[in-house]
Motif scaffolding. Structure first.
Motif, PDB file in Angstrom:
ATOM      1  N   HIS A 104       0.851  -1.184   0.000  1.00 25.87           N
ATOM      2  CA  HIS A 104       0.000   0.000   0.000  1.00 25.87           C
ATOM      3  C   HIS A 104       0.889   1.236   0.000  1.00 25.87           C
ATOM      4  O   HIS A 104       2.040   1.183   0.405  1.00 25.87           O
ATOM      5  N   SER A 105       0.315   2.360  -0.438  1.00 32.61           N
ATOM      6  CA  SER A 105       1.079   3.596  -0.289  1.00 32.61           C
ATOM      7  C   SER A 105       0.703   4.226   1.061  1.00 32.61           C
ATOM      8  O   SER A 105      -0.316   3.855   1.664  1.00 32.61           O
ATOM      9  N   TRP A 106       1.546   5.115   1.530  1.00 34.30           N
ATOM     10  CA  TRP A 106       1.306   5.761   2.823  1.00 34.30           C
ATOM     11  C   TRP A 106       1.287   7.263   2.583  1.00 34.30           C
ATOM     12  O   TRP A 106       2.335   7.878   2.375  1.00 34.30           O
ATOM     13  N   ALA A 107       0.095   7.829   2.592  1.00 34.05           N
ATOM     14  CA  ALA A 107      -0.035   9.272   2.359  1.00 34.05           C
ATOM     15  C   ALA A 107       0.712  10.017   3.461  1.00 34.05           C
ATOM     16  O   ALA A 107       0.582   9.678   4.639  1.00 34.05           O
ATOM     17  N   SER A 108       1.503  11.013   3.088  1.00 34.60           N
ATOM     18  CA  SER A 108       2.417  11.629   4.060  1.00 34.60           C
ATOM     19  C   SER A 108       2.401  13.153   3.980  1.00 34.60           C
ATOM     20  O   SER A 108       3.401  13.786   3.643  1.00 34.60           O
ATOM     21  N   PRO A 109       1.238  13.756   4.308  1.00 31.75           N
ATOM     22  CA  PRO A 109       1.181  15.217   4.285  1.00 31.75           C
ATOM     23  C   PRO A 109       1.850  15.825   5.519  1.00 31.75           C
ATOM     24  O   PRO A 109       2.211  15.097   6.455  1.00 31.75           O
ATOM     25  N   ASP A 110       1.981  17.142   5.546  1.00 32.25           N
ATOM     26  CA  ASP A 110       2.496  17.853   6.723  1.00 32.25           C
ATOM     27  C   ASP A 110       1.707  17.453   7.963  1.00 32.25           C
ATOM     28  O   ASP A 110       0.505  17.181   7.890  1.00 32.25           O
ATOM     29  N   GLY A 111       2.389  17.460   9.102  1.00 32.16           N
ATOM     30  CA  GLY A 111       1.702  17.192  10.366  1.00 32.16           C
ATOM     31  C   GLY A 111       1.884  15.769  10.848  1.00 32.16           C
ATOM     32  O   GLY A 111       1.551  15.449  11.990  1.00 32.16           O
ATOM     33  N   GLY A 112       2.438  14.913   9.991  1.00 30.00           N
ATOM     34  CA  GLY A 112       2.694  13.535  10.422  1.00 30.00           C
ATOM     35  C   GLY A 112       4.169  13.350  10.753  1.00 30.00           C
ATOM     36  O   GLY A 112       5.026  14.122  10.296  1.00 30.00           O
ATOM     37  N   LEU A 113       4.461  12.330  11.532  1.00 26.05           N
ATOM     38  CA  LEU A 113       5.855  11.965  11.772  1.00 26.05           C
ATOM     39  C   LEU A 113       6.177  10.787  10.859  1.00 26.05           C
ATOM     40  O   LEU A 113       5.451   9.778  10.862  1.00 26.05           O
ATOM     41  N   TYR A 114       7.245  10.921  10.087  1.00 25.63           N
ATOM     42  CA  TYR A 114       7.662   9.858   9.162  1.00 25.63           C
ATOM     43  C   TYR A 114       9.112   9.559   9.487  1.00 25.63           C
ATOM     44  O   TYR A 114       9.991  10.415   9.290  1.00 25.63           O
ATOM     45  N   LEU A 115       9.361   8.371  10.017  1.00 27.57           N
ATOM     46  CA  LEU A 115      10.686   8.084  10.562  1.00 27.57           C
ATOM     47  C   LEU A 115      11.045   6.626  10.307  1.00 27.57           C
ATOM     48  O   LEU A 115      10.200   5.746  10.465  1.00 27.57           O
ATOM     49  N   SER A 116      12.288   6.389   9.912  1.00 21.55           N
ATOM     50  CA  SER A 116      12.759   5.011   9.711  1.00 21.55           C
ATOM     51  C   SER A 116      14.094   4.852  10.412  1.00 21.55           C
ATOM     52  O   SER A 116      14.995   5.671  10.234  1.00 21.55           O
ATOM     53  N   LEU A 169       3.099   8.283  11.866  1.00 19.22           N
ATOM     54  CA  LEU A 169       2.139   8.622  12.926  1.00 19.22           C
ATOM     55  C   LEU A 169       1.449   9.932  12.591  1.00 19.22           C
ATOM     56  O   LEU A 169       2.125  10.908  12.226  1.00 19.22           O
ATOM     57  N   ASN A 170       0.143   9.964  12.733  1.00 20.45           N
ATOM     58  CA  ASN A 170      -0.590  11.218  12.539  1.00 20.45           C
ATOM     59  C   ASN A 170      -0.493  12.025  13.824  1.00 20.45           C
ATOM     60  O   ASN A 170      -1.039  11.622  14.853  1.00 20.45           O
ATOM     61  N   VAL A 171       0.216  13.133  13.782  1.00 21.11           N
ATOM     62  CA  VAL A 171       0.412  13.933  14.996  1.00 21.11           C
ATOM     63  C   VAL A 171      -0.545  15.130  14.953  1.00 21.11           C
ATOM     64  O   VAL A 171      -1.528  15.182  15.687  1.00 21.11           O
ATOM     65  N   THR A 172      -0.272  16.087  14.051  1.00 25.46           N
ATOM     66  CA  THR A 172      -1.225  17.192  13.882  1.00 25.46           C
ATOM     67  C   THR A 172      -1.836  17.117  12.485  1.00 25.46           C
ATOM     68  O   THR A 172      -2.330  18.113  11.965  1.00 25.46           O
ATOM     69  N   THR A 173      -1.763  15.953  11.901  1.00 27.57           N
ATOM     70  CA  THR A 173      -2.245  15.757  10.531  1.00 27.57           C
ATOM     71  C   THR A 173      -3.702  16.212  10.393  1.00 27.57           C
ATOM     72  O   THR A 173      -4.559  15.830  11.200  1.00 27.57           O
ATOM     73  N   ASP A 174      -3.943  17.007   9.370  1.00 27.30           N
ATOM     74  CA  ASP A 174      -5.321  17.360   9.035  1.00 27.30           C
ATOM     75  C   ASP A 174      -5.870  16.170   8.234  1.00 27.30           C
ATOM     76  O   ASP A 174      -5.448  15.913   7.108  1.00 27.30           O
ATOM     77  N   ILE A 175      -6.805  15.461   8.853  1.00 22.12           N
ATOM     78  CA  ILE A 175      -7.283  14.206   8.268  1.00 22.12           C
ATOM     79  C   ILE A 175      -7.860  14.436   6.861  1.00 22.12           C
ATOM     80  O   ILE A 175      -7.819  13.556   5.999  1.00 22.12           O
ATOM     81  N   ALA A 176      -8.339  15.670   6.629  1.00 19.05           N
ATOM     82  CA  ALA A 176      -8.901  15.982   5.300  1.00 19.05           C
ATOM     83  C   ALA A 176      -7.830  15.893   4.206  1.00 19.05           C
ATOM     84  O   ALA A 176      -8.153  15.782   3.024  1.00 19.05           O
ATOM     85  N   GLN A 177      -6.560  15.949   4.605  1.00 18.60           N
ATOM     86  CA  GLN A 177      -5.479  15.854   3.611  1.00 18.60           C
ATOM     87  C   GLN A 177      -5.175  14.404   3.213  1.00 18.60           C
ATOM     88  O   GLN A 177      -4.381  14.152   2.311  1.00 18.60           O
ATOM     89  N   LEU A 178      -5.779  13.455   3.910  1.00 16.28           N
ATOM     90  CA  LEU A 178      -5.518  12.037   3.606  1.00 16.28           C
ATOM     91  C   LEU A 178      -6.453  11.588   2.483  1.00 16.28           C
ATOM     92  O   LEU A 178      -7.506  12.193   2.258  1.00 16.28           O
ATOM     93  N   PRO A 179      -6.090  10.528   1.773  1.00 16.92           N
ATOM     94  CA  PRO A 179      -6.955  10.053   0.691  1.00 16.92           C
ATOM     95  C   PRO A 179      -8.342   9.700   1.221  1.00 16.92           C
ATOM     96  O   PRO A 179      -8.490   9.259   2.365  1.00 16.92           O
ATOM     97  N   GLU A 180      -9.325   9.878   0.365  1.00 22.07           N
ATOM     98  CA  GLU A 180     -10.715   9.716   0.775  1.00 22.07           C
ATOM     99  C   GLU A 180     -10.974   8.376   1.468  1.00 22.07           C
ATOM    100  O   GLU A 180     -11.636   8.312   2.491  1.00 22.07           O
ATOM    101  N   GLY A 181     -10.382   7.330   0.921  1.00 22.84           N
ATOM    102  CA  GLY A 181     -10.659   5.994   1.446  1.00 22.84           C
ATOM    103  C   GLY A 181     -10.167   5.767   2.868  1.00 22.84           C
ATOM    104  O   GLY A 181     -10.641   4.853   3.541  1.00 22.84           O
ATOM    105  N   VAL A 182      -9.207   6.562   3.346  1.00 21.58           N
ATOM    106  CA  VAL A 182      -8.684   6.303   4.689  1.00 21.58           C
ATOM    107  C   VAL A 182      -9.147   7.335   5.722  1.00 21.58           C
ATOM    108  O   VAL A 182      -8.995   7.117   6.924  1.00 21.58           O
ATOM    109  N   ARG A 183      -9.728   8.448   5.243  1.00 21.01           N
ATOM    110  CA  ARG A 183     -10.086   9.542   6.162  1.00 21.01           C
ATOM    111  C   ARG A 183     -10.919   9.091   7.346  1.00 21.01           C
ATOM    112  O   ARG A 183     -10.607   9.400   8.489  1.00 21.01           O
ATOM    113  N   SER A 184     -11.973   8.331   7.074  1.00 21.25           N
ATOM    114  CA  SER A 184     -12.892   7.994   8.169  1.00 21.25           C
ATOM    115  C   SER A 184     -12.280   6.962   9.110  1.00 21.25           C
ATOM    116  O   SER A 184     -12.777   6.734  10.209  1.00 21.25           O
TER     117      SER A 184
END
Ligand code: BTN
Length: 247
Positions: A46-58, A134-149
């Motif tokens: 799967h892809s992992w939508a990664s807008p501002d406000g999330g923590l992306y760390l490896s 991790l969604n930290v201050t992620t605006d959920i509206a920025q995530l793809p429609e299928g995962v928002r809810s």
């Protein structure tokens, strides 16, 4: 641990960058963190939508080979423990490595996920690259429609929300705790017990890969998901798990 930090405002995938570093011999604890990813990867291709406000760390880990299969559960469990200790948010691990918010009423929603790639490095050595989104201050509206809810962010529960730097520190500490615990003599038993304490969905109906349905009975001794079908107990070792009551 912790090791060298590589920061990007934007990168294709922290996971792919950390794999490059691991292949080049990076030591345990080296990590890559980004504010945005262009092609973040999730489990099962799967892809992992990664807008501002999330923590992306490896982070690069070098776990003894016989304990490496426990890394995803160990990291998910230690992250859940660490975040629940620090923030007023009811969390659980949805097997094998989703972090879910479990409100007293209503549906569980996904706060984050863990992806572990095991890769060959120099000589006959191996490394695990453990990625956390991790969604930290992620605006959920920025995530793809299928995962928002189905998604939640920490800021819904923590006011004022923690900074990304603070959450980064806690994630790095949780990765160190997972690695240290797994290396200790009773490490597997400790992680198993801790995971059982935070496992989400016991007693709920679940479907594996859209086909096999049963009731979650718990975590087996080898880290597998126990799924009861009437008198039969299945041991699920991989797959896409849909649990009833998850949005
Ligand atoms: C999942 O739930 O499917 C796991 C998601 C893991 C996403 C993280 S974000 C940081 C790292 N870089 C990636 O490309 N993926 C992982």
């Amino acid at each position: 641990m912790p090791g060298r930090r590589e920061f990007h405002e934007e990168v294709a995938s922290t996971q792919d960058r950390a794999i490059e570093l691991a292949r080049a011999g990076a030591e345990e604890g080296t990590y890559v963190v980004a504010r945005r990813q262009r092609s973040g990867r999730g489990r099962l291709d799967h892809s992992w939508a990664s807008p501002d406000g999330g923590l992306y760390l490896s982070v690069v880990l070098r776990t003894p080979v016989e304990r490496a299969p426990w890394v995803p559960l160990a990291l998910g469990t230690e992250l859940t423990r660490a975040l629940s200790r620090e923030y007023p948010v009811p969390l659980g691990v949805k097997w094998p490595n989703d972090l879910v918010v479990v409100p007293p009423a209503g549906s569980a929603r996904k706060l984050g996920g863990v992806l572990v790639d095991r890769i060959a490095t120099s000589g006959s050595a191996w490394a695990e690259v453990a990625g956390v989104g991790l969604n930290v201050t992620t605006d959920i509206a920025q995530l793809p429609e299928g995962v928002r809810s189905r998604a939640a962010s920490l800021a819904e529960f923590v006011r004022p929300p923690p900074s990304l730097d603070e959450v980064e520190r806690r994630v790095v500490e949780a990765a160190a705790a997972a690695a240290t615990t797994l290396r200790s003599p009773d490490g597997v038993a400790t992680i198993r017990d801790r995971c059982r304490a935070v496992l989400f969905g016991v007693g709920r109906r679940a479907t594996i890969d859209g086909a096999t349905t049963g009731t979650i009975a718990g975590l087996g001794d080898e880290g597998e998901l126990l799924l009861d079908q009437g008198p039969h107990r299945l041991r699920i070792r991989a797959g896409d798990v849909r649990v009833e009551g998850v949005a």
